[in-house]
Write an enzyme that holds these catalytic residues in place. Structure first.
Site, PDB file in Angstrom:
ATOM      1  CD  GLU A 136      74.090  27.236  32.878  1.00  0.00           C
ATOM      2  OE1 GLU A 136      74.203  26.005  32.850  1.00  0.00           O
ATOM      3  OE2 GLU A 136      73.929  27.877  33.930  1.00  0.00           O
TER       4      GLU A 136
ATOM      5  CB  CYS B 209      74.001  20.904  27.062  1.00  0.00           C
ATOM      6  SG  CYS B 209      72.478  21.492  27.787  1.00  0.00           S
TER       7      CYS B 209
HETATM    8  P1  NAD Z   1      79.244  27.902  20.402  1.00  0.00           P
HETATM    9  O1  NAD Z   1      80.092  28.045  21.595  1.00  0.00           O
HETATM   10  O2  NAD Z   1      79.906  27.621  19.106  1.00  0.00           O
HETATM   11  O3  NAD Z   1      78.377  29.221  20.149  1.00  0.00           O
HETATM   12  C1  NAD Z   1      77.478  29.737  21.103  1.00  0.00           C
HETATM   13  C2  NAD Z   1      77.303  31.231  20.897  1.00  0.00           C
HETATM   14  O4  NAD Z   1      78.551  31.887  21.123  1.00  0.00           O
HETATM   15  C3  NAD Z   1      76.854  31.619  19.501  1.00  0.00           C
HETATM   16  O5  NAD Z   1      75.897  32.651  19.617  1.00  0.00           O
HETATM   17  C4  NAD Z   1      78.139  32.160  18.875  1.00  0.00           C
HETATM   18  O6  NAD Z   1      77.924  33.120  17.861  1.00  0.00           O
HETATM   19  C5  NAD Z   1      78.811  32.798  20.071  1.00  0.00           C
HETATM   20  N1  NAD Z   1      80.272  32.966  19.945  1.00  0.00           N
HETATM   21  C6  NAD Z   1      81.129  32.313  19.133  1.00  0.00           C
HETATM   22  N2  NAD Z   1      82.402  32.764  19.333  1.00  0.00           N
HETATM   23  C7  NAD Z   1      82.335  33.704  20.306  1.00  0.00           C
HETATM   24  C8  NAD Z   1      83.288  34.516  20.964  1.00  0.00           C
HETATM   25  N3  NAD Z   1      84.587  34.467  20.687  1.00  0.00           N
HETATM   26  N4  NAD Z   1      82.864  35.363  21.929  1.00  0.00           N
HETATM   27  C9  NAD Z   1      81.550  35.431  22.267  1.00  0.00           C
HETATM   28  N5  NAD Z   1      80.595  34.667  21.674  1.00  0.00           N
HETATM   29  C10 NAD Z   1      80.975  33.827  20.708  1.00  0.00           C
HETATM   30  O7  NAD Z   1      78.170  26.789  20.747  1.00  0.00           O
HETATM   31  P2  NAD Z   1      77.085  26.153  19.779  1.00  0.00           P
HETATM   32  O8  NAD Z   1      77.783  25.250  18.806  1.00  0.00           O
HETATM   33  O9  NAD Z   1      76.182  27.220  19.261  1.00  0.00           O
HETATM   34  O10 NAD Z   1      76.217  25.288  20.803  1.00  0.00           O
HETATM   35  C11 NAD Z   1      76.513  23.978  21.158  1.00  0.00           C
HETATM   36  C12 NAD Z   1      77.172  23.920  22.517  1.00  0.00           C
HETATM   37  O11 NAD Z   1      76.341  24.536  23.489  1.00  0.00           O
HETATM   38  C13 NAD Z   1      77.371  22.499  23.011  1.00  0.00           C
HETATM   39  O12 NAD Z   1      78.634  22.380  23.603  1.00  0.00           O
HETATM   40  C14 NAD Z   1      76.291  22.343  24.065  1.00  0.00           C
HETATM   41  O13 NAD Z   1      76.561  21.360  25.029  1.00  0.00           O
HETATM   42  C15 NAD Z   1      76.245  23.704  24.643  1.00  0.00           C
HETATM   43  N6  NAD Z   1      74.978  23.936  25.337  1.00  0.00           N
HETATM   44  C16 NAD Z   1      74.997  24.033  26.693  1.00  0.00           C
HETATM   45  C17 NAD Z   1      73.800  24.216  27.376  1.00  0.00           C
HETATM   46  C18 NAD Z   1      73.777  24.338  28.871  1.00  0.00           C
HETATM   47  O14 NAD Z   1      72.812  24.878  29.371  1.00  0.00           O
HETATM   48  N7  NAD Z   1      74.763  23.878  29.601  1.00  0.00           N
HETATM   49  C19 NAD Z   1      72.604  24.298  26.677  1.00  0.00           C
HETATM   50  C20 NAD Z   1      72.634  24.191  25.308  1.00  0.00           C
HETATM   51  C21 NAD Z   1      73.832  24.016  24.634  1.00  0.00           C
END
Ligand code: NAD
Length: 516
Positions: free
Chosen positions: A232, A266
């Site tokens: 997502e 998002c």
């Molecule tokens: P992010 O991708 O930076 O981090 C999300 C999670 O992934 C965190 O828990 C982080 O610790 C973990 N992570 C980081 N590197 C990783 C790796 N190499 N392997 C596995 N996990 C890892 O995202 P963010 O900045 O926390 O959130 C914002 C983003 O989330 C925006 O792009 C937003 O659009 C998206 N988002 C999408 C939805 C949806 O349902 N489509 C909902 C909410 C947010």
């Protein structure tokens, strides 16, 4: 072990520290979850739903406490936190409690005439230990929706919250409402480093919500182990406004859809397309209403927009707006931080932005919209589909036939017609994206089934009969099979059934002959 400071996102004071989880802690989390799964395996959906009801009640009773904790770590306005984090989860929990038994029940499947005498069924079984990785923008909602769904389907969970908003201990506290769930949900704290170590433990499936950048890394790591993944990811949601709308209402919807959660959703509106006939009137009203929005956090419910949770996100927002300004776009509202030390970005409206500007092509994830005029339906469909993202959109028109036509033409996972960000407000609807916005669905029937694997069952009650397609293969049987195929697939109506019966009986009798 590296300490990670969790900050009050408004005052920027350190609230507490979490550490990257060690190999031992990660292994222990999986080992506990696997034991939890063995317990869950012995339960029925009804028993699990009873446990979920207890969690739902604890969330309801503690909603103000949840709101306080979320606000502290995210800087959201109080109303944003109450509605999207507490109410959103309660609404979803009630839907799940009411519908999971039906959706997860064993299903009868059609059995074709060529398999006469057999019965077919589908079981929707749990996957095992699933790994849920969450972002910081809706730390309680996204955590609870995924965890509750996994549990309803009978999975045990390893959950890693964002290191920016870990809500230390809150998820565990909610789960402690039921002993069954306490042992089945294991929260592991840390950053992406910890998340990568968790993937190495080979969960049955990964449910990731976050950026497209991280989604790609997860998919590539999971590929080594052939772990299925649901992603997502981000969006660049469009709002398409035709010239027959009520301008005041549509402007109100636009501002809420763009600025709720300070645009850190998002599915927040990022690109607004308005038909030329009402373009100027729409923009004037938008500007007028935007100026009235109240920014604050730690408020008592009277503020519209809270702070920007992550400092790196603030840098992205500022850079996109500055780059757009430098490239010739007109910033007609906002375009800067609120004066003072606090991380508030003014609600911002941009005109004359072009698709080569990041503010039009990349996710902004802040209280910023671009507004562009359009003339024809096809033009707005083409322009608004001209993005690598495809999460959700809204279409506004009194002509519902046209609105539906446009909704079908948009390359997105969800469309609200004459409303905004509302598809995700209905727990019965699937939520998820297309293109770089990811794949897989949460919520709705699809979301719950995504936490299961189907097992196909075929029961043959005629246990003393040999099958026609079993050995021995003989020339006579081959000919009868040819007649049988001709009867079944080469005829229609009564003829089909007569020929089918005749060739079927012959084939059946030939098949019961032992090898000569
Ligand atoms: P992010 O991708 O930076 O981090 C999300 C999670 O992934 C965190 O828990 C982080 O610790 C973990 N992570 C980081 N590197 C990783 C790796 N190499 N392997 C596995 N996990 C890892 O995202 P963010 O900045 O926390 O959130 C914002 C983003 O989330 C925006 O792009 C937003 O659009 C998206 N988002 C999408 C939805 C949806 O349902 N489509 C909902 C909410 C947010």
């Amino acid at each position: 072990m590296n300490a990670i400071a969790v900050k009050n996102s408004v005052t920027l004071e350190t609230l507490y520290e979490i550490n990257e989880s060690s190999e031992e802690q990660i292994k222990a989390a999986f080992s506990n979850a696997r034991e939890g799964f063995q317990q869950l395996k012995k339960t029925t959906v009804k028993e699990r739903v009873e446990a979920l009801k207890k969690v739902r009640d604890v969330i309801y009773e503690n909603r103000e406490k949840i709101v306080d904790k979320v606000i502290l770590e995210t800087g959201k306005s109080r109303t944003d936190a109450l509605v999207s984090e507490a109410m959103g989860v309660l609404d979803y929990a009630d839907w799940l409690i009411a519908n999971a038994p039906k959706i997860l029940a064993d299903e009868k499947a059609h059995t074709p005439i060529s398999l006469m005498g057999k019965k077919s069924k589908i079981y929707h079984e749990a996957l095992g230990v699933v790994l849920i990785i969450a972002p910081w923008n809706y730390p309680f909602n996204i955590a609870m929706v995924s965890i509750l769904t996994a549990l309803a389907a009978g999975n045990a969970v390893v959950f890693k919250p964002s290191e920016i908003t870990p809500l230390n201990g809150l998820i565990e506290e909610m789960m402690s409402a039921s002993p069954l769930l306490t042992s089945s949900v294991n929260v592991v704290y840390g950053s992406g480093i910890t998340a990568q170590r968790l993937i190495d433990q080979r969960p049955a499936k990964i449910f990731f919500t976050g950026s497209a950048r991280t989604g790609k890394k997860i998919l590539s790591q999971a590929a080594n182990y052939l772990i299925p993944v649901e992603l997502e990811l981000g969006g660049k949601d469009q709002m398409v406004v035709f010239d027959d709308v009520n301008i005041d209402r549509t402007v109100a919807g636009c501002l809420w859809g763009a600025m709720t959660n300070a645009g850190q959703s998002c599915t927040s509106v990022e690109r607004v397309y308005v038909q030329r006939g009402i373009y100027q009137a729409f923009v004037d009203k938008l500007k007028e209403e935007c100026a009235k929005l109240v920014l604050n956090a730690g408020d008592d419910g009277g503020a519209d927009i809270g702070g920007i949770t992550a400092d790196f996100q603030l840098d992205i927002i500022r850079k996109q707006v500055e780059d757009a300004r430098a490239a010739g776009a007109s910033i007609i509202a906002g375009g800067e931080m609120l004066s003072g030390e606090l991380p508030f970005y003014l609600p911002t409206i941009i005109e004359n932005a072009t698709t080569d500007m990041a503010v039009m092509s990349e996710e902004t994830f802040g209280p910023v919209i671009t507004v562009s005029p359009f003339t024809t339906e096809q033009e707005v469909i083409d322009e608004s589909n001209n993005t690598e993202f495809g999460l959700s959109a809204s279409v506004w028109s009194k002509d519902l036939v046209r609105a539906d036509r446009v909704a079908r033409a948009l390359e997105v996972g969800a469309v609200s017609i004459n409303n905004v960000m509302l598809t995700e407000g209905n727990p019965a609807l699937p939520f998820g994206g297309t293109k770089q916005s990811g794949f897989g669905r949460v919520k709705g029937v699809e979301g719950l089934r995504g936490m299961t694997q189907s097992k196909a069952i075929l029961v043959d009650k005629q246990s003393d009969k040999l099958e026609a397609n079993w050995y021995p293969y003989t020339r006579a049987k081959y000919k009868l099979f040819s007649q049988f195929i001709e009867a079944l697939f080469g005829n229609k109506g009564l003829q089909k059934w007569i020929k089918f019966a005749v060739s079927g009986i012959k084939l059946e009798s030939e098949s019961q002959k032992p090898r000569g």
